[in-house]
Every structure is written in structure tokens, then in C-alpha cells.
Motif scaffolding. Structure first.
Motif, short mmCIF file in Angstrom:
data_model
loop_
_atom_site.label_atom_id
_atom_site.label_comp_id
_atom_site.label_asym_id
_atom_site.label_seq_id
_atom_site.Cartn_x
_atom_site.Cartn_y
_atom_site.Cartn_z
N GLN A 16 -2.88 14.12 2.43
CA GLN A 16 -3.06 12.90 3.23
C GLN A 16 -4.36 12.19 2.86
O GLN A 16 -4.41 10.96 2.78
CB GLN A 16 -3.05 13.24 4.73
N LEU A 19 -3.90 10.50 -0.56
CA LEU A 19 -3.14 9.26 -0.41
C LEU A 19 -4.02 8.16 0.17
O LEU A 19 -4.03 7.03 -0.33
CB LEU A 19 -1.91 9.48 0.48
N GLN A 23 -4.83 4.71 -1.72
CA GLN A 23 -4.46 3.43 -1.11
C GLN A 23 -5.70 2.57 -0.82
O GLN A 23 -5.62 1.35 -0.86
CB GLN A 23 -3.62 3.65 0.15
N THR A 104 2.98 -0.31 -3.27
CA THR A 104 2.21 0.32 -2.19
C THR A 104 3.15 0.92 -1.15
O THR A 104 2.97 2.06 -0.72
CB THR A 104 1.26 -0.72 -1.54
N ALA A 105 4.17 0.17 -0.77
CA ALA A 105 5.15 0.67 0.20
C ALA A 105 5.92 1.86 -0.38
O ALA A 105 6.16 2.85 0.33
CB ALA A 105 6.11 -0.45 0.60
N ASN A 108 3.80 4.97 -0.22
CA ASN A 108 3.76 5.49 1.16
C ASN A 108 5.06 6.18 1.55
O ASN A 108 5.05 7.17 2.28
CB ASN A 108 3.43 4.38 2.14
N THR A 109 6.18 5.66 1.06
CA THR A 109 7.48 6.26 1.37
C THR A 109 7.71 7.55 0.60
O THR A 109 8.22 8.53 1.16
CB THR A 109 8.61 5.25 1.02
N TRP A 111 5.38 9.54 -0.98
CA TRP A 111 4.33 10.55 -0.88
C TRP A 111 4.72 11.76 -0.02
O TRP A 111 4.52 12.91 -0.43
CB TRP A 111 3.04 9.92 -0.38
#
Length: 169
Positions: A16, A19, A23, A104-105, A108-109, A111
Motif C-alpha cells: 500500500q 502504491l 501514485q 492511473t485508474a 489502482n484497480t 494493484w
């Protein structure tokens, strides 16, 4: 341990936190893209370096295809990446930013689909870069920082103040 790898139970940084760190850099690079005048994004360079749009194409290639490779174990080969086929790259700043946001999305999906032990596995990214997944991720981030710094040089030579490098919010 006598080698350079961590066991799956040893953690220096959590997935986490990694990530969030990545990001944060992506948010800063996005602001750097936004700072460029449209025409200079695609035409300006210093000392024979690539334009910032070309550098961004490399960053997006590595991020988009890298996260897929990490999750699936299936990697595009280097020569299949868009920055080796410039006609595939976005041609407007708006298109670059839209693609940036899509990646980016996707990151996040995708990861959460990476099992903790995957970060210590060895894989061969893009058909030629063998390494531990966590090291490959660090390379993705380092590469982005390096190319963003080139963008900072371009902005400064254009008389434009780049975003504060320490602000990754």
C-alpha cells in the motif's frame, strides 16, 4: 539473510505504501505535463534529448504495460511498446492527460490483485529486464523521476516554473 532478496515475511515498505509513493510521483508528473504549453510539449527539446511528449510516452508504456506484466506474468516485448512506434502515441496534451488518468485508474484497480509474495518473485519485464518485481517497480518510478526531471529542465529553459518537486499530493 546472505542474499539481496527479502523473504515474503520481511517488509521494508508495504504494498500500500509503495502504491501511494508511485501514485504521488504520477500526480507530480501529471502536473508537469499540465505546465507545458501545448506546442512545446511536442516540439521542444534541449541538447538532442527527446521531446517531453516522447518521454511521457515511455513513462506511460512502462506504467501501463508494467502493471499488467506484474499482475499477469505476461509482458509485452520492448519493441512492442508505443514509444518504439511513435504513431501510436497521443497527439494532444488533452489526450496525453486522459491516457495518463486511465493508466492511473488501471494501476489502482490492478494493484490489489498482486499477491504479497509476487513482489519478491523474479520475472523478465518486457522480454529483457530480469529482476525481482519490487526492484522492477522501483525502476518504473526511477525512470519516471528521471524523465520528469528532464521536463523540469525544459520548463525552466522556457521560463516556466515547474511544480514543486516535493509536493506529491
Amino acid at each position: 539473510m546472505t542474499n539481496n532478496t527479502l523473504s515474503a515475511t520481511e517488509t521494508v515498505i508495504t504494498p500500500q505504501a509503495m502504491l501511494a509513493h508511485w501514485q504521488g510521483h504520477r500526480r507530480l508528473t501529471r502536473r508537469t505535463i499540465e505546465a507545458f504549453p501545448e506546442d512545446k510539449l511536442f516540439s521542444y527539446s534541449v541538447g538532442g534529448m527527446r521531446t517531453f511528449s516522447e518521454l511521457i510516452t515511455e513513462i506511460t508504456d512502462i506504467a501501463a504495460n508494467g502493471i499488467l506484466g506484474i499482475v499477469t506474468g505476461k509482458w509485452k516485448r520492448v519493441e512492442e511498446l508505443d514509444h518504439y512506434t511513435p504513431t501510436a502515441a497521443p497527439t494532444t496534451k488533452a489526450a496525453i492527460l486522459e491516457y495518463w488518468d486511465e493508466i492511473t485508474a488501471d494501476i489502482n484497480t490492478l494493484w490489489p490483485q498482486i499477491p504479497a509474495e509476487r513482489f519478491q518473485e523474479v520475472d523478465k519485464a518486457f522480454g529483457m529486464y530480469e529482476g525481482i518485481i519490487s526492484d522492477l517497480l522501483l525502476y518504473f518510478i526511477d525512470n519516471e523521476i528521471h524523465h520528469r526531471a528532464q521536463g523540469y529542465v525544459y520548463l525552466r529553459t522556457l521560463g516556466i516554473e515547474p511544480p514543486a518537486f516535493w509536493n506529491r499530493d
